[in-house]
Scaffold this active site. Structure first.
Site, mmCIF file in Angstrom:
data_model
loop_
_atom_site.group_PDB
_atom_site.id
_atom_site.type_symbol
_atom_site.label_atom_id
_atom_site.label_comp_id
_atom_site.label_asym_id
_atom_site.label_seq_id
_atom_site.Cartn_x
_atom_site.Cartn_y
_atom_site.Cartn_z
ATOM 1 N N CYS A 1 13.171 41.637 5.685
ATOM 2 C CA CYS A 1 14.537 41.196 5.964
ATOM 3 C C CYS A 1 15.369 41.368 4.700
ATOM 4 C CB CYS A 1 14.503 39.738 6.411
ATOM 5 S SG CYS A 1 16.096 38.921 6.391
ATOM 6 N N CYS B 1 22.955 40.643 6.343
ATOM 7 C CA CYS B 1 23.622 40.768 7.642
ATOM 8 C C CYS B 1 24.257 39.472 8.112
ATOM 9 C CB CYS B 1 22.624 41.227 8.707
ATOM 10 S SG CYS B 1 21.323 42.279 8.098
ATOM 11 N N THR C 1 18.609 32.271 5.840
ATOM 12 C CA THR C 1 18.191 33.569 5.320
ATOM 13 C C THR C 1 19.053 33.969 4.119
ATOM 14 O OG1 THR C 1 17.446 34.273 7.486
ATOM 15 C CG2 THR C 1 18.011 36.016 5.934
ATOM 16 N N GLU D 1 13.988 32.274 3.085
ATOM 17 C CA GLU D 1 14.706 31.267 3.838
ATOM 18 C C GLU D 1 14.654 29.963 3.055
ATOM 19 O OE1 GLU D 1 13.073 33.538 5.851
ATOM 20 O OE2 GLU D 1 14.842 34.139 6.980
ATOM 21 N N HIS E 1 24.611 38.822 15.656
ATOM 22 C CA HIS E 1 23.298 38.801 15.009
ATOM 23 C C HIS E 1 22.199 39.259 15.965
ATOM 24 C CE1 HIS E 1 21.511 38.260 11.202
ATOM 25 N NE2 HIS E 1 20.574 37.446 11.643
ATOM 26 N N TYR F 1 19.470 42.597 15.304
ATOM 27 C CA TYR F 1 18.015 42.695 15.452
ATOM 28 C C TYR F 1 17.584 43.999 16.134
ATOM 29 C CZ TYR F 1 16.807 38.084 13.641
ATOM 30 O OH TYR F 1 16.591 37.006 12.823
ATOM 31 N N CYS G 1 17.531 46.067 12.429
ATOM 32 C CA CYS G 1 16.602 45.736 11.334
ATOM 33 C C CYS G 1 15.151 45.720 11.784
ATOM 34 C CB CYS G 1 16.991 44.413 10.677
ATOM 35 S SG CYS G 1 16.542 42.925 11.607
ATOM 36 N N GLU H 1 10.206 35.652 12.973
ATOM 37 C CA GLU H 1 11.665 35.737 12.980
ATOM 38 C C GLU H 1 12.169 36.465 14.220
ATOM 39 O OE1 GLU H 1 13.879 38.028 10.042
ATOM 40 O OE2 GLU H 1 15.027 36.210 9.652
HETATM 41 FE FE1 SF4 Z 1 17.312 39.740 8.166
HETATM 42 FE FE2 SF4 Z 1 17.469 41.291 10.303
HETATM 43 FE FE3 SF4 Z 1 18.897 39.022 10.176
HETATM 44 FE FE4 SF4 Z 1 19.503 41.167 8.668
HETATM 45 S S1 SF4 Z 1 19.604 41.021 10.917
HETATM 46 S S2 SF4 Z 1 19.434 39.036 8.019
HETATM 47 S S3 SF4 Z 1 17.488 41.954 8.178
HETATM 48 S S4 SF4 Z 1 16.647 39.241 10.234
HETATM 49 FE FE FE Z 2 17.023 36.818 10.744
#
Ligand code: SF4
Ligand code: FE
Length: 490
Positions: free
Chosen positions: A99, A103, A190, A257, A292, A296, A299, A455
């Protein structure tokens, strides 16, 4: 102006952020072996922005200043921007296998920008203008901002104001002429320690009796009264072992985190973006969560790419790569991973402009995207473990492989014995076989599991949160009408 990765690290050194871990204060958290890999992941978002080959994905032209900025600080201006966001996240997942944290800020900016516009329209407030000014400051200085949403929540059967302890959701404890004072905490945040700033939002839809909890604001991470308690990860203390390398699986990168505590923090009015407008809390939450959930689909797919590659290498190193069931498992992993990507791209392609002008993703498709992410990475990891074999969790340590202690009748060392008995295919060394198995262990069970496996379930909202949104957006009544018409029901 874009910062280099090295400048980003130096900028963190100027902060006085208060960090605690294992019951103690950590003064030099930037070079701490447990924390540093997560900083390296964010550093990658700076380094790649200056790489000409990645500039198209990593940077954008600010609609506020016209300057070239890091895409993580950008307000999406089109569906093309939304797609590029997902592609950027896939790229970073591929580069870090973890991660990269930045983001949450990007998703918060976009949700704040459109929501503050609509609050102002209803109440004649000036949040939107304030927020735009704040974002300009962030863009000009290329800052990393932690979008902070999730409160500890206490007794789930009770609303924020009904909790026995009123601090279990972040709230306004005092309104002053020059600003507000806030108290509470945000859990599992995060990238909180290595962010320059925190942008705080409510975590659920609220009613009038909860209006003290309808608060959104930004503060520097080292503001007076703010501190963080670092979340531990499985196998994290391996990073403290002297000379640790192979056993870490992913030595360079990681996620982080923390519990972020607001112990009566003062926020001046120019950094307050919602103050008691409880009827807009739900909008802000839904928009942030929607973005968000789109994220996902980028990422986790990038990390998935690395896992599929690792599984294929493990098969090569075990000498099992020709087996048809192995090939089929790699196909299945690819199919699942690309399905997630399809969802990320689809909700972006179907995006639409908000009243404020920035682009929002398609909510139903973004929630379907994240719902799939709560499942497919588990299957991808299961297949990777299947291909890797049990040695992934039974193998001696790297110290054993390197040990010169003589233990055999003919003077063989522990290292000799390990290297003899754990040799696989002649295509590679025993050490490389170890490396790939330890990487899969790291993603499946170790420090990276927080950023991939678990996660995938809880990040951006637990599965039920998406099901509620899918129920709301699914238009069952409209579908009933379709069926009635075809079936001839009047
Ligand atoms: Fe982390 Fe993925 Fe959230 Fe970005 S979108 S903060 S990489 S979990
Ligand atoms: Fe996350």
């Amino acid at each position: 102006m874009l910062m280099t990765g090295a400048q980003y690290i130096e900028s963190l050194r100027k902060l006085k952020t208060r960090v605690y871990m294992f019951g103690e204060k950590v003064d030099n958290w930037i070079d701490h072996p447990i924390i540093r890999p997560s900083i390296n992941s964010v550093k990658m978002t700076y380094d790649l922005a200056l790489d000409p080959e990645c500039a198209d994905l990593m940077t954008a032209k600010s609609n506020i200043t016209g300057e070239i900025i890091n895409r993580f600080n950008h307000l999406h201006q089109s569906t093309d921007d939304l797609r590029k966001k997902v592609k950027m996240q896939r790229l970073l997942g591929q580069k870090t296998a973890s991660c990269f944290q930045r983001c949450v800020g990007m998703d918060a900016f976009n949700a704040e920008y459109s929501t503050t516009y609509e609050i102002d329209k209803k109440y004649g407030t000036e949040y939107h203008k304030r927020f735009e000014k704040y974002l300009k400051y962030v863009q000009d200085n290329d800052l990393t901002v932690d979008g902070a949403m999730t409160d500890p929540k206490g007794d789930r059967a009770k609303s924020p104001s009904q909790q026995e302890d009123p601090d279990l959701f972040v709230r306004i404890v005092e309104k002053r002429e020059d600003g507000i004072v806030v108290r509470g905490a945000k859990a599992h945040q995060t990238g909180s320690i290595n962010s320059h700033e925190h942008l705080v939002m409510p975590t659920i839809s609220l009613t009038e009796s909860d209006k003290a909890y309808a608060v959104s604001f930004a503060v520097p991470s080292d503001v007076d009264g703010l501190f963080m308690i670092y979340g531990r990860q499985s196998c994290d203390t391996r990073k403290m072992e002297e000379g640790a390398d192979i056993d870490l699986g992913n030595k360079q990168y990681g996620g982080q985190e923390a519990l972020v505590v607001f112990d009566d923090v003062f926020v001046p009015w120019e950094r307050v973006f919602m103050c008691e407008e409880w009827d807009f809390a739900g909008m802000l939450v839904e928009r942030f969560a929607g973005y968000h959930r789109q994220s996902y689909g980028g990422c986790k797919v990038g990390v998935g790419d690395v896992i599929i590659g690792a599984a294929a290498l493990a098969a090569d190193y075990n000498g099992a790569n020709k087996a048809s069931h192995i090939k089929d498992k790699l196909i299945e992993m690819t199919h699942l991973n690309e399905t997630l990507y399809c969802c990320g791209i689809a909700c972006s392609a179907e995006g639409y402009p908000t009243e404020a002008g920035n682009y929002q993703i398609d909510m139903l498709l973004a929630n379907v995207c994240k719902q799939n992410v709560t499942r497919f990475p588990y299957e991808i990891v299961r297949l990777a473990e299947d291909i890797a074999g049990g040695l992934m969790v039974t193998m001696p340590s790297e110290k054993d492989f390197k040990s010169n202690l003589k233990v055999g009748r003919n003077g063989e060392t522990i290292g000799d014995v390990c290297n003899k008995y754990f040799k696989g295919s002649p295509v590679t060394s025993t050490e490389n076989r170890m490396r790939i198995l330890r990487f899969i262990e790291n993603v499946a069970l170790g420090t990276a599991a927080v950023g991939y496996r678990t996660e995938s379930l809880h990040g951006a909202g637990s599965p039920q949160a998406q099901r509620i949104m899918i129920a709301r957006q699914g238009n069952i009544e409209g579908k009933k009408e379709l069926a009635k018409k075809i079936a001839g029901i009047k």
